[in-house]
Design an enzyme around this catalytic site. Sequence first.
Site, PDB file in Angstrom:
ATOM      1  CD  GLU A  58      36.270  42.276  37.192  1.00 18.14           C
ATOM      2  OE1 GLU A  58      37.404  42.072  37.706  1.00 18.14           O
ATOM      3  OE2 GLU A  58      36.072  43.092  36.285  1.00 18.14           O
ATOM      4  CB  CYS A  91      41.110  43.328  36.879  1.00 16.60           C
ATOM      5  SG  CYS A  91      39.782  42.912  35.732  1.00 16.60           S
ATOM      6  CD  GLU A 101      45.032  44.157  40.310  1.00 11.48           C
ATOM      7  OE1 GLU A 101      44.432  43.767  39.298  1.00 11.48           O
ATOM      8  OE2 GLU A 101      44.443  44.611  41.320  1.00 11.48           O
TER       9      GLU A 101
END
Length: 506
Positions: free
Chosen positions: A274, A308, A405
């Site tokens: 993940e 995230c 990100e």
Amino acid sequence: MASKQQTESLMAQCKLFGKKDLPIKYTSLFINNEFVPSIEGNKFPTFCPATGEKICDVEEGRKADVQKAVLAAKQAFEFNSVWRRTDASQRGRLIQKLARLVERDSEYLSQLETLDNGKPLAESLNDISDTIKCFEYYAGWSDKIEGKTIPVDGDYFAYTHYEPIGIVGQIIPWNFPLLMAAWKLAPALTTGNVVILKLAEQTPLTGLYLASLIKEAGFPPGVVNVIPGYGPTAGAAISEHMEIDKVAFTGSTEVGHLIMQAAGRTNLKNVTLEMGGKSPNIILKDADIDSAVETSQATVFYNQGEICSSGSRTYVQEEIYEEFVRKSVELAMKVKTGDPFHPDTTMGAQVSEEQLMKILEHIESGKKEGAKLECGGSRHGDKGYFLQPTIFSNVQDDMKIAREEIFGPVQSIFKFKTMDEAIERANDTKYGLGGGVFTRDIENAMYVSSRLKTGTVWINCFDVTLANTPFGGYKMSGTGREMGEEGLRQYSEVKTTIMKIAKKIS
């Protein structure tokens, strides 16, 4: 992510604000149900993000310590061991007892999480609540995992059942330390596996305290082993170990690549990843604009943006774009950044100086590439790792802040004309963890949901993660799923048994 009502309720009930002088009870490795020093005698410091001051030193696990934990786990998983002979219903009772112990010590755990991570205390309380729910959910599954009988041709009887994979290495991140430990531990223990849990070096304290509760709950020695340490040493040792049967990882896409490569070089162990995200959040012109503004900002600023699945790409239809930006800036100016133990604080500190500097570098790139800085963009205060809540408008899809990100409280607001254009741009990314749409039109909502290439789609909400719903990503956001019934499958091997039905001779 907690709703506004949940957060306000937690804050109203909380009597813990202002408490910072906490006794640190556990700083050693946890192997075979005992707290032990590291074999090589190494230690590392953990810091309070709100002050930058050292909290304590923690024993650092390395390759030799991982090997020691593997030996303990291997013994615990032997066919005739206490753990393998534990009834499924009893596994559920142990996990349920662990949930009750976390609940009993929730005040201490929430304060410890805030001290070590920097998030507001109300958010830590919410994390503890979700941790308890996760353990409770999977405790209920323990004796309900069923195989199938399969009709087959010929004189055969065929059936399947699920078995534990074996020794599981779990590597958790620093943004939700205790909750991510629960996401990993609960399904693994429910299905009968044994675990080596690697804690993030930035936030090891709540995970070590959880280890003490695991022992108190009555789990046999070696079933859960907890190793604080660094990725290139302890994490790599877990990923490469020939006797570890599975690795579950939450963290960056870059590290996920390394784990997958390590598994391929060694024993082809089962891997669940993940990883990163750059989630799109599409605001159509018919949306409830005030709700969309509030929720869109909350998903970026909650947990200091260290999420995230944060909806960090906010796509707003051109008819309401200017109003949306204006209201977003007005709302951002009301964010209270500061002491995470203060009841008025709504945004705490970034987890480390390193993380703060990475975010500031992204902000500088946004300004240089022509995005309009609407508010924030600078360090907050002169102590600790605080950042002003930041909003960019007029963001273009090829900018660094649009592609990478950031993992911080930086909202990028894009303008679009048509729904299909927004969907196409939303999918133009290497990530695929989450996505959202705000609209009053159910047909448009379902149209967008069916076309976003993401593991989760939220409609008129964002970042709602629940113990009974699967979570995971497409593309470089990961492989496999956590939570829900799908989470159980990640920790199970399916065995098929086929038996010949002999004809009785009369």
